[in-house]
Design a protein around this motif. Structure first.
Motif, PDB file in Angstrom:
ATOM      1  N   ALA A 257       0.794  -1.232   0.000  1.00 50.53           N
ATOM      2  CA  ALA A 257       0.000   0.000   0.000  1.00 50.53           C
ATOM      3  C   ALA A 257       0.828   1.286   0.000  1.00 50.53           C
ATOM      4  CB  ALA A 257      -0.980  -0.012   1.179  1.00 50.53           C
ATOM      5  N   TRP A 261       0.317   4.965  -2.187  1.00 48.92           N
ATOM      6  CA  TRP A 261      -0.112   6.267  -1.683  1.00 48.92           C
ATOM      7  C   TRP A 261       1.019   7.309  -1.709  1.00 48.92           C
ATOM      8  CZ3 TRP A 261      -1.080   3.066   3.168  1.00 48.92           C
ATOM      9  CH2 TRP A 261      -0.075   3.207   4.115  1.00 48.92           C
ATOM     10  N   LEU A 303      -5.783   0.771   3.388  1.00 47.96           N
ATOM     11  CA  LEU A 303      -6.159   2.141   3.037  1.00 47.96           C
ATOM     12  C   LEU A 303      -7.379   2.608   3.825  1.00 47.96           C
ATOM     13  CD1 LEU A 303      -4.886   4.158   0.999  1.00 47.96           C
ATOM     14  CD2 LEU A 303      -4.050   1.838   0.750  1.00 47.96           C
ATOM     15  N   VAL A 304      -8.391   1.752   3.936  1.00 49.92           N
ATOM     16  CA  VAL A 304      -9.584   2.138   4.699  1.00 49.92           C
ATOM     17  C   VAL A 304      -9.220   2.311   6.170  1.00 49.92           C
ATOM     18  CG1 VAL A 304     -11.913   1.474   5.378  1.00 49.92           C
ATOM     19  CG2 VAL A 304     -11.126   1.019   3.053  1.00 49.92           C
ATOM     20  N   GLU A 306      -6.358   3.384   7.352  1.00 42.66           N
ATOM     21  CA  GLU A 306      -5.675   4.667   7.491  1.00 42.66           C
ATOM     22  C   GLU A 306      -6.683   5.815   7.475  1.00 42.66           C
ATOM     23  OE1 GLU A 306      -2.689   5.511   8.237  1.00 42.66           O
ATOM     24  OE2 GLU A 306      -1.825   3.518   8.249  1.00 42.66           O
ATOM     25  N   ALA A 307      -7.670   5.721   6.602  1.00 44.96           N
ATOM     26  CA  ALA A 307      -8.709   6.750   6.578  1.00 44.96           C
ATOM     27  C   ALA A 307      -9.494   6.757   7.888  1.00 44.96           C
ATOM     28  CB  ALA A 307      -9.643   6.513   5.400  1.00 44.96           C
ATOM     29  N   TRP A 321      -6.095  11.706   3.692  1.00 43.22           N
ATOM     30  CA  TRP A 321      -6.195  10.252   3.778  1.00 43.22           C
ATOM     31  C   TRP A 321      -7.510   9.736   3.200  1.00 43.22           C
ATOM     32  CZ3 TRP A 321      -2.693   6.882   3.738  1.00 43.22           C
ATOM     33  CH2 TRP A 321      -1.475   7.087   4.386  1.00 43.22           C
ATOM     34  N   ARG A 324      -7.244   9.934  -0.676  1.00 41.65           N
ATOM     35  CA  ARG A 324      -6.336   8.915  -1.244  1.00 41.65           C
ATOM     36  C   ARG A 324      -6.920   7.520  -1.080  1.00 41.65           C
ATOM     37  NH1 ARG A 324      -0.038  10.862  -0.233  1.00 41.65           N
ATOM     38  NH2 ARG A 324      -0.388  13.014  -0.877  1.00 41.65           N
ATOM     39  N   ALA A 325      -7.498   7.252   0.080  1.00 39.53           N
ATOM     40  CA  ALA A 325      -8.061   5.929   0.305  1.00 39.53           C
ATOM     41  C   ALA A 325      -9.187   5.639  -0.683  1.00 39.53           C
ATOM     42  CB  ALA A 325      -8.573   5.815   1.743  1.00 39.53           C
ATOM     43  N   VAL A 329      -8.719   2.614  -3.304  1.00 43.53           N
ATOM     44  CA  VAL A 329      -9.616   1.457  -3.114  1.00 43.53           C
ATOM     45  C   VAL A 329     -10.501   1.275  -4.345  1.00 43.53           C
ATOM     46  CG1 VAL A 329     -11.541   0.571  -1.771  1.00 43.53           C
ATOM     47  CG2 VAL A 329      -9.557   1.549  -0.611  1.00 43.53           C
TER      48      VAL A 329
END
Length: 335
Positions: A257, A261, A303-304, A306-307, A321, A324-325, A329
């Protein structure tokens, strides 16, 4: 003789990152460096550098500038025989506790070479790499392939000291549940993506024997922050190597990941962001010898997560975040 390091010599970015930061309260079996808040650590830093120079009979190389990351100062030095080195003094936190152990395990193969370590002061003496040559520039195809090749090269059986990915995923599952059940937070992120990540997390955690050490997720040693800025050029013999390891006992698919990002300007400049990101993911998997479907699942979860972290903490990076997520995704979805 080089002059002593002064407070005013410290890189402004390091001061901005650490001034006012509370001490890291997380500890584990490898914790040896006493925890201290960021402001106090910055005040102590000149003395810590002086102690390290004396400990290893080093002198500052004043021909090169000081460098810093988010949590460490890097001082170019000369060793007793005049050969070059880099003194890294870290703010004590969870990830710095195991950095010397990871570098010792790799022995300079695919990663910066560790020359000496003093864990109680979170201080490392490293080989000197080219600090101005990373993977933030250059063709995306070539630089992405380098990252995948390094991931394969760094692969080792998981050491007993590394934190397990299964425990990280269990905490992520709790965080995603909170996001799912909080109507206010839920409005900050697409509900269907949260539901997908929750389902994938449960699937990844399935099959546990009840002993975290036996979980199939926890069998490999993984540099989980391997991205374009954490790879530098080793002039002799001429090769790319990883720096700044943040290691889990995990699954190499979890490590992809950050390579998506980072270099975000390339994503924004691409004619088709989805194709660009899918190309990166495919190149990483091919170079690292990984399964793209499993890489997709772990990338979505990471990613989710991190968001969700950013939404829960209400940090200044929240919108970044989330954007980007959602972009990544959606890009890596099958079909």
């Amino acid at each position: 003789m080089s002059r002593a390091l002064r407070q005013e010599d410290l890189p402004p970015a390091l001061l901005q990152d650490l001034d006012g930061r509370p001490a890291d309260r997380t500890t584990g079996p490898q914790t040896r460096a006493p925890r201290v808040d960021g402001t106090s650590w910055l005040d102590q830093l000149p003395r810590r550098v002086a102690e390290a120079l004396e400990r290893w009979d080093l002198s500052r190389d004043d021909t090169q500038p000081l460098r810093s990351g988010y949590t460490a100062l890097v001082v170019p030095v000369r060793r007793p025989r005049g050969d070059r080195g880099a003194l890294k003094v870290a703010w004590p936190h969870t990830e710095s506790d195991t950095e010397h152990l990871a570098l010792r395990a790799w022995k300079g193969r695919g990663a910066v070479e560790l020359l000496a370590a003093d864990p109680p002061s979170a201080t490392l003496l490293l080989e000197r790499l080219d600090p101005d040559r990373d993977l933030m520039t250059g063709p995306v195809v070539a630089t992405t392939e380098v990252l995948g090749t390094l991931l394969r090269r760094l692969d080792r059986p998981a050491p007993p000291w590394a934190p397990p990915l299964s425990a990280v995923l269990a905490r992520i599952g709790d965080r995603l549940d909170r996001l799912h059940h909080d109507p206010a937070a839920g409005r900050s992120f697409p509900r269907r993506l949260t539901q997908q990540a929750r389902s994938l997390t449960r699937d990844l955690l399935a099959g546990s024997t009840g002993d975290t050490g036996d979980h199939p997720l926890d069998r490999r040693m993984v540099h989980t922050d391997l991205h374009q800025m954490n790879v530098l050029w080793r002039p002799d013999p001429g090769e790319w190597v990883a720096i700044d390891p943040k290691v889990l006992a995990g699954d190499p698919h979890w490590a992809l990941a950050p390579a998506l990002w980072n270099r975000w300007d390339d994503v924004l400049a691409a004619a088709d962001a989805r194709s660009h990101l899918r190309l990166r993911l495919g190149l990483l998997c091919d170079a690292a010898g990984l399964d793209e479907d499993r890489a997709t699942a772990m990338t979505i979860v990471r990613l989710v997560a991190e968001a969700a972290r950013s939404i829960e903490e209400g940090g200044a990076d929240r919108e970044t975040w989330v954007a980007r997520a959602v972009t990544i995704v959606k890009a890596v979805q099958p079909g």
